[in-house]
Each structure stands twice: as structure tokens, then as C-alpha cells.
Design a protein around this motif. Structure first.
Motif, short mmCIF file in Angstrom:
data_model
loop_
_atom_site.label_atom_id
_atom_site.label_comp_id
_atom_site.label_asym_id
_atom_site.label_seq_id
_atom_site.Cartn_x
_atom_site.Cartn_y
_atom_site.Cartn_z
N ARG A 7 0.63 -1.13 -0.13
CA ARG A 7 0.12 -0.22 0.11
C ARG A 7 0.63 1.33 0.06
NH1 ARG A 7 -3.40 -1.79 5.33
NH2 ARG A 7 -1.47 -1.09 5.86
N ARG A 8 0.76 2.38 -0.65
CA ARG A 8 1.64 3.54 -0.79
C ARG A 8 0.58 4.59 0.10
NH1 ARG A 8 4.69 2.26 -4.43
NH2 ARG A 8 5.01 0.29 -5.64
N HIS A 9 1.53 5.19 0.92
CA HIS A 9 0.62 6.81 1.14
C HIS A 9 1.16 7.40 0.95
CE1 HIS A 9 -1.23 3.61 3.51
NE2 HIS A 9 0.28 2.64 3.63
N VAL A 10 0.66 9.14 1.16
CA VAL A 10 1.76 10.89 0.83
C VAL A 10 1.24 10.88 2.22
CG1 VAL A 10 1.75 12.66 -0.28
CG2 VAL A 10 1.41 10.27 -1.49
N LEU A 16 2.92 12.12 11.16
CA LEU A 16 3.18 10.30 10.83
C LEU A 16 2.42 9.92 11.84
CD1 LEU A 16 6.94 10.18 9.34
CD2 LEU A 16 4.84 9.74 8.18
N PRO A 17 2.12 8.63 12.37
CA PRO A 17 1.88 7.83 13.06
C PRO A 17 3.09 7.51 14.04
CG PRO A 17 0.84 6.59 11.22
CD PRO A 17 1.11 7.66 10.84
N ALA A 18 2.91 7.32 15.34
CA ALA A 18 4.11 7.19 16.37
C ALA A 18 5.03 6.13 15.50
CB ALA A 18 3.58 6.73 17.70
N GLY A 19 4.57 4.63 15.00
CA GLY A 19 5.29 3.49 14.74
C GLY A 19 6.11 4.04 13.82
N ILE A 20 5.74 4.62 12.51
CA ILE A 20 6.22 5.19 11.12
C ILE A 20 6.73 6.50 11.32
CG2 ILE A 20 5.69 6.09 9.08
CD1 ILE A 20 5.32 3.48 9.59
N LEU A 21 6.81 7.04 12.85
CA LEU A 21 7.08 8.80 13.20
C LEU A 21 9.32 7.92 13.11
CD1 LEU A 21 8.47 11.66 13.68
CD2 LEU A 21 6.97 11.16 15.65
N GLN A 22 8.92 6.59 14.43
CA GLN A 22 9.94 6.27 15.09
C GLN A 22 11.08 5.44 14.30
OE1 GLN A 22 11.11 6.18 18.17
NE2 GLN A 22 12.61 5.27 17.31
N THR A 64 8.19 -0.10 4.92
CA THR A 64 7.96 -0.86 5.81
C THR A 64 7.65 -1.83 5.01
OG1 THR A 64 5.30 -0.90 5.65
CG2 THR A 64 6.88 0.71 7.05
N ASP A 65 7.27 -3.75 5.85
CA ASP A 65 7.54 -4.49 5.06
C ASP A 65 5.84 -4.60 4.04
OD1 ASP A 65 9.13 -5.92 6.46
OD2 ASP A 65 8.35 -6.74 8.37
N THR A 66 5.05 -3.56 5.15
CA THR A 66 3.40 -3.55 3.71
C THR A 66 2.67 -2.56 3.32
OG1 THR A 66 2.39 -2.87 6.22
CG2 THR A 66 2.43 -5.49 6.06
N ASP A 67 3.86 -2.09 3.58
CA ASP A 67 3.63 -0.47 3.01
C ASP A 67 4.90 0.47 2.92
OD1 ASP A 67 0.48 0.08 4.00
OD2 ASP A 67 1.52 -0.02 6.07
N ILE A 68 5.00 1.82 1.47
CA ILE A 68 5.67 2.80 1.04
C ILE A 68 4.54 4.12 1.70
CG2 ILE A 68 7.06 3.34 -0.81
CD1 ILE A 68 6.52 1.04 -1.97
N TYR A 69 5.98 4.50 1.84
CA TYR A 69 5.42 5.91 2.70
C TYR A 69 6.02 7.36 1.95
CZ TYR A 69 2.97 4.27 6.58
OH TYR A 69 2.01 3.16 7.28
N LEU A 70 5.45 8.14 1.88
CA LEU A 70 5.97 9.36 0.89
C LEU A 70 6.40 10.46 1.94
CD1 LEU A 70 7.97 10.50 -1.31
CD2 LEU A 70 5.39 11.23 -2.60
N VAL A 71 6.73 10.33 2.30
CA VAL A 71 6.88 11.48 3.96
C VAL A 71 7.20 12.46 3.42
CG1 VAL A 71 7.30 11.83 5.71
CG2 VAL A 71 7.38 9.21 5.09
N LYS A 72 6.47 13.67 3.20
CA LYS A 72 6.44 15.12 2.46
C LYS A 72 7.20 16.01 3.59
CE LYS A 72 1.95 16.35 0.06
NZ LYS A 72 0.92 16.57 0.19
N ILE A 73 8.54 16.29 3.48
CA ILE A 73 9.12 17.13 4.33
C ILE A 73 8.88 18.67 3.79
CG2 ILE A 73 11.49 17.63 4.85
CD1 ILE A 73 10.54 15.34 5.58
N LYS A 74 8.74 19.83 5.00
CA LYS A 74 8.69 21.38 4.59
C LYS A 74 9.74 21.85 4.66
CE LYS A 74 7.28 26.03 6.68
NZ LYS A 74 5.87 26.84 7.39
#
Length: 128
Positions: A7-10, A16-22, A64-74
């Protein structure tokens, strides 16, 4: 898991959720200096649902094992007008006015220790 089936997320770094932030903090422990080589500018174009232009943004990828996150950076980008003013010296003039240093120094003033030879000594090994 194959990256095509993930699954892909932007998402913004701020949301970010706590686990992804870590995971983000583990991958980039020194912050911006660490993520700079991975930072990519995205210009998505027009939103097909609204027809409005989507503003370009900068992001890094986390996987992650199940997801790909495109994390926006200011990212603060230099304002071309500010750069032009700086190049023309206007900004320095404004700073001097605020700091009260616009008066020109007296040409006849000399520094009290302008004679460098007084600091030399016999123990200076570079004179040999």
C-alpha cells in the motif's frame, strides 16, 4: 513482500503515526542533514478530482513490510526577491539601520594593538 503489492501513502512528517515516526527517526537520526541526499522534489501537476494545480513538494520514501510512505518534508526555499535584495546590499543597510551602525568609522582611528611585532617572542619556532 513485493513492493508492487504494498500500500502507498503520501503523508506529512508532522502527521506520521508513532510507529512510522520512530522508523523515520531511526533512518534519519540527525534530521535534515541525514535526509538531504534522499530528498526529492515532486511536481504532481493537476488534481484530477478538483482540476486545481497541486503545489510541488519535497519528500523522502520510507518502506515497511506492508507499506511505502512518501513523507512530505517542509523545505523553506529562498525567496528570489530576498536574494536579489541581498545581492544589491539593501538587506545589510536595513540591518545596520536597526542596529544603529550606519555611522562611518573615523579614518584616523587606529586599533590599539595594530603593531603585530609586539606579539612575537624569542620562543617562536617558526623563525628558525
Amino acid at each position: 513482500m513485493n513492493s508492487d503489492s504494498k500500500r502507498r501513502h503520501v503523508i506529512s512528517r508532522d502527521n506520521l503515526p508513532a510507529g512510522i515516526l520512530q522508523l523515520f527517526n531511526d533512518k534519519y537520526p540527525k534530521g535534515f542533514n541525514d535526509l538531504l541526499p534522499d530528498l526529492v522534489k515532486y511536481s504532481p501537476g493537476i488534481n484530477p478530482r478538483t482540476g486545481k494545480q497541486i503545489e510541488p513538494f519535497y519528500a523522502v520514501t520510507l518502506e515497511t513490510d506492508t507499506d511505502i510512505y512518501l513523507v512530505k518534508i517542509k523545505v523553506d526555499i529562498d525567496n528570489p526577491e530576498d536574494v536579489e535584495r541581498w545581492l544589491e546590499g539593501e538587506e545589510e543597510a536595513e540591518v545596520e539601520e536597526v542596529a544603529g551602525t550606519t555611522a562611518a568609522p573615523d579614518v584616523n582611528d587606529t586599533l590599539p594593538d595594530d603593531n603585530i611585532s609586539q606579539y612575537g617572542g624569542d620562543d617562536d619556532s617558526s623563525d628558525s
